[in-house]
Design an enzyme around this catalytic site. Structure first.
Site, mmCIF file in Angstrom:
data_model
loop_
_atom_site.group_PDB
_atom_site.id
_atom_site.type_symbol
_atom_site.label_atom_id
_atom_site.label_comp_id
_atom_site.label_asym_id
_atom_site.label_seq_id
_atom_site.Cartn_x
_atom_site.Cartn_y
_atom_site.Cartn_z
ATOM 1 N N CYS A 154 50.644 136.533 3.698
ATOM 2 C CA CYS A 154 51.946 137.200 3.835
ATOM 3 C C CYS A 154 52.993 136.097 3.725
ATOM 4 C CB CYS A 154 52.037 137.912 5.185
ATOM 5 S SG CYS A 154 53.712 138.507 5.544
ATOM 6 N N GLN A 235 62.419 137.329 19.896
ATOM 7 C CA GLN A 235 62.922 137.407 18.519
ATOM 8 C C GLN A 235 61.966 136.689 17.573
ATOM 9 O OE1 GLN A 235 65.453 138.894 17.084
ATOM 10 N NE2 GLN A 235 66.617 139.660 18.828
ATOM 11 N N TYR A 264 68.804 145.101 29.268
ATOM 12 C CA TYR A 264 67.696 145.020 28.296
ATOM 13 C C TYR A 264 67.408 143.527 28.070
ATOM 14 C CZ TYR A 264 69.727 149.654 27.398
ATOM 15 O OH TYR A 264 70.257 150.916 27.525
ATOM 16 N N GLU A 288 65.520 144.591 33.126
ATOM 17 C CA GLU A 288 64.453 144.762 32.128
ATOM 18 C C GLU A 288 63.427 145.727 32.702
ATOM 19 O OE1 GLU A 288 63.568 143.836 28.952
ATOM 20 O OE2 GLU A 288 61.707 144.913 29.369
ATOM 21 N N ASP A 333 71.449 144.419 24.973
ATOM 22 C CA ASP A 333 70.643 144.160 23.773
ATOM 23 C C ASP A 333 69.526 145.198 23.736
ATOM 24 O OD1 ASP A 333 69.262 143.111 21.629
ATOM 25 O OD2 ASP A 333 68.653 141.257 22.645
ATOM 26 N N CYS A 359 70.011 145.621 16.853
ATOM 27 C CA CYS A 359 69.125 145.429 15.709
ATOM 28 C C CYS A 359 69.178 146.636 14.770
ATOM 29 C CB CYS A 359 67.697 145.136 16.156
ATOM 30 S SG CYS A 359 67.010 146.414 17.203
HETATM 31 C C1 LIG Z 1 65.761 143.938 21.794
HETATM 32 S S1 LIG Z 1 64.877 143.455 23.232
HETATM 33 C C2 LIG Z 1 65.999 142.262 23.879
HETATM 34 C C3 LIG Z 1 65.422 141.237 24.798
HETATM 35 C C4 LIG Z 1 66.253 139.999 25.088
HETATM 36 N N1 LIG Z 1 67.677 140.251 25.146
HETATM 37 C C5 LIG Z 1 65.959 138.905 24.061
HETATM 38 O O1 LIG Z 1 66.791 138.670 23.183
HETATM 39 O O2 LIG Z 1 64.875 138.290 24.146
HETATM 40 C C6 LIG Z 1 65.082 144.870 24.205
HETATM 41 C C7 LIG Z 1 64.419 144.801 25.578
HETATM 42 O O3 LIG Z 1 64.774 145.974 26.312
HETATM 43 C C8 LIG Z 1 63.660 146.427 27.053
HETATM 44 N N2 LIG Z 1 63.919 147.860 27.285
HETATM 45 C C9 LIG Z 1 63.695 148.905 26.439
HETATM 46 N N3 LIG Z 1 64.181 150.037 26.965
HETATM 47 C C10 LIG Z 1 64.740 149.702 28.172
HETATM 48 C C11 LIG Z 1 65.425 150.428 29.177
HETATM 49 N N4 LIG Z 1 65.624 151.742 29.036
HETATM 50 N N5 LIG Z 1 65.872 149.771 30.262
HETATM 51 C C12 LIG Z 1 65.651 148.439 30.404
HETATM 52 N N6 LIG Z 1 65.018 147.688 29.482
HETATM 53 C C13 LIG Z 1 64.569 148.312 28.387
HETATM 54 C C14 LIG Z 1 62.473 146.099 26.192
HETATM 55 O O4 LIG Z 1 61.304 146.003 26.971
HETATM 56 C C15 LIG Z 1 62.905 144.748 25.580
HETATM 57 O O5 LIG Z 1 62.476 143.677 26.383
#
Ligand SMILES: C[S@@+](CC[C@H](N)C(=O)[O-])C[C@H]1O[C@@H](n2cnc3c(N)ncnc32)[C@H](O)[C@@H]1O
Length: 407
Positions: A154, A235, A264, A288, A333, A359
């Site tokens: 890949c 990421q 998040y 989280e 996020d 995203c």
């Molecule tokens: C896009 S990731 C961002 C993580 C972090 N900001 C980073 O950049 O490493 C989104 C995160 O939100 C968590 N998540 C998803 N739904 C959620 C919710 N309803 N409440 C809290 N966390 C949540 C996921 O487990 C994940 O770790």
């Protein structure tokens, strides 16, 4: 209706395809570019639109290139969308998508451009989950299909990943991970040979339990180390974490002594850097819901007394009022689906600034419209090419009560 036709291709649309018209019907065409004339093969019909692959390019557009990957193309691997597009032109297309989503869903005009984070568009993906076919060969799925296309390599995968292709595996999936500190992990239920075991630092089962060696990798960003267990969220582009931390800190403008929410929060990437900004007199509340991510965050942030960890969903925490009555800055996020149900709760905290890392530009645009109807306007937006060759794009938006400075 015929299954093949010749169409003139219009603008790019969100999802890795462009829009054309056939007998008055909208057709979403993959493997093409705006301005091309192509022969299409229809792959799906719905009552409101068609989907198709471009199977022959009759008039190419500037920026079309020969795909570097032998598995890219109609009916083949669905992992990438834009292997046939020059990387600089890919960023133009992604910019058009962000612009169109903001305009259509939020009535916002954005004149910015998608920023490159790396001149190299291949070899960036530090986490790849391969699906395994009936013959035990690893591969990637076709677009909108469960069918697995076996691959021997890949090209977007990082060269230091544990080698999965070229071997047989007796499980449904094998995820290969390499961290910025060089740790190599496999996440799979497959039998592991001594040879493979010797190439990795750990093997984790699909349910998250450690099968051998280490169950987590260490990711290093600036002065901070982060433990990330198994297939916990991190990421995937090597430049992503530092790029997003820089953009978030610039957007947040958090000052010593302030209260910041990191919603998040994953394993605590932004929390750690926001904690540096607010100092020991400030507070960062890090939310989280994933138990594995929360456990890692607890270990990653234990030496930062100004951090308070909340291990529940953002929506539940906001509803229960457990994040406090007010906040100076809120960083969020969310996953691809966005933060629709959290918008009102965030607004109720009356933050000075809201920093939204997204995203998915469609979910972002929808939520920006929702914030705008509650008095928070877009003050700036940056977009980053963190997933070259694919239609994915990462945005960092900042909202204030006044809105200004829009790029
Ligand atoms: C896009 S990731 C961002 C993580 C972090 N900001 C980073 O950049 O490493 C989104 C995160 O939100 C968590 N998540 C998803 N739904 C959620 C919710 N309803 N409440 C809290 N966390 C949540 C996921 O487990 C994940 O770790």
């Amino acid at each position: 209706m015929p299954t093949e036709a010749v169409v003139d291709v219009g603008p790019v649309a969100h999802g890795g395809h462009c829009v054309a018209r056939l007998d008055g019907q909208v057709v979403f065409v993959r493997h093409t570019m705006p301005g091309e004339r192509v022969r299409i093969s229809i792959t799906e019909r719905t009552t409101s639109f068609l989907r198709a692959d471009a199977i022959e390019v009759i008039v190419p557009a500037p920026g079309r290139v020969v795909p570097p990957c032998e598995y890219a193309g109609p009916g083949r691997c669905g992992g990438c969308d834009f292997q046939h597009v020059d990387p600089a032109v890919q960023r133009d297309l992604l910019g058009d998508v962000v612009r169109e989503q903001l305009r259509r869903l939020a009535g916002i005009t954005w004149a910015g451009a998608v920023e490159a984070v790396d001149p190299e568009a291949l070899g960036w993906r530090t986490r790849v989950q391969f699906a395994v076919d009936r013959g035990g060969r690893p591969g990637l799925r076709k677009h909108r299909s469960h069918e697995i296309i076996a691959v021997d390599r890949c090209l977007i995968a990082h060269p230091d990943l544990p080698v999965v292709p070229g071997r047989r595996w007796d499980a449904d999936t094998v995820e290969a991970i390499v961290s910025s500190s060089g740790d190599r992990l496999l996440v799979t239920d497959a039998s592991i040979s001594d040879e493979v075991e010797g190439e990795v630092d750990g093997v984790v089962a699909a349910d998250g339990t450690t099968r051998g060696g280490r169950g987590a990798v260490t990711e290093r960003v600036g002065d901070h180390d982060f433990r990330v267990s198994g297939s916990g969220f991190w990421q995937v582009h090597p430049q992503a974490a530092s790029t997003l931390v820089g953009a978030v800190l610039e957007a947040a403008q958090a000052a010593p002594g302030e209260t910041v929410l990191d919603l998040y929060a994953g394993v605590g990437l932004f929390t750690a850097f926001l904690a540096d900004e607010v100092g020991e007199t400030g507070t960062v509340v890090s939310v989280e819901s994933d138990p594995g991510g929360s456990r890692d965050a607890r270990r990653n942030l234990h030496d930062l007394p100004q951090v308070r960890l909340v291990g529940e969903t953002v929506e539940a925490a906001l509803r229960r009022g457990s994040l406090g009555a007010t906040a100076d800055v809120v960083v969020l996020d969310p996953p691809r689906t966005g933060a629709k149900k959290a918008v009102q709760g965030i607004v109720d905290l009356a933050p000075r600034r809201i920093v939204y890392v997204a995203c998915d530009p469609a979910a972002l645009a929808r939520d920006l419209a929702s914030f705008a109807s509650r008095g928070y306007r877009l003050a700036g937006l940056r977009a980053f090419a963190l997933f070259p060759m694919t239609h994915h794009v990462e945005c960092v938006a900042v909202l204030t009560k006044t809105g200004f400075d829009l790029r």
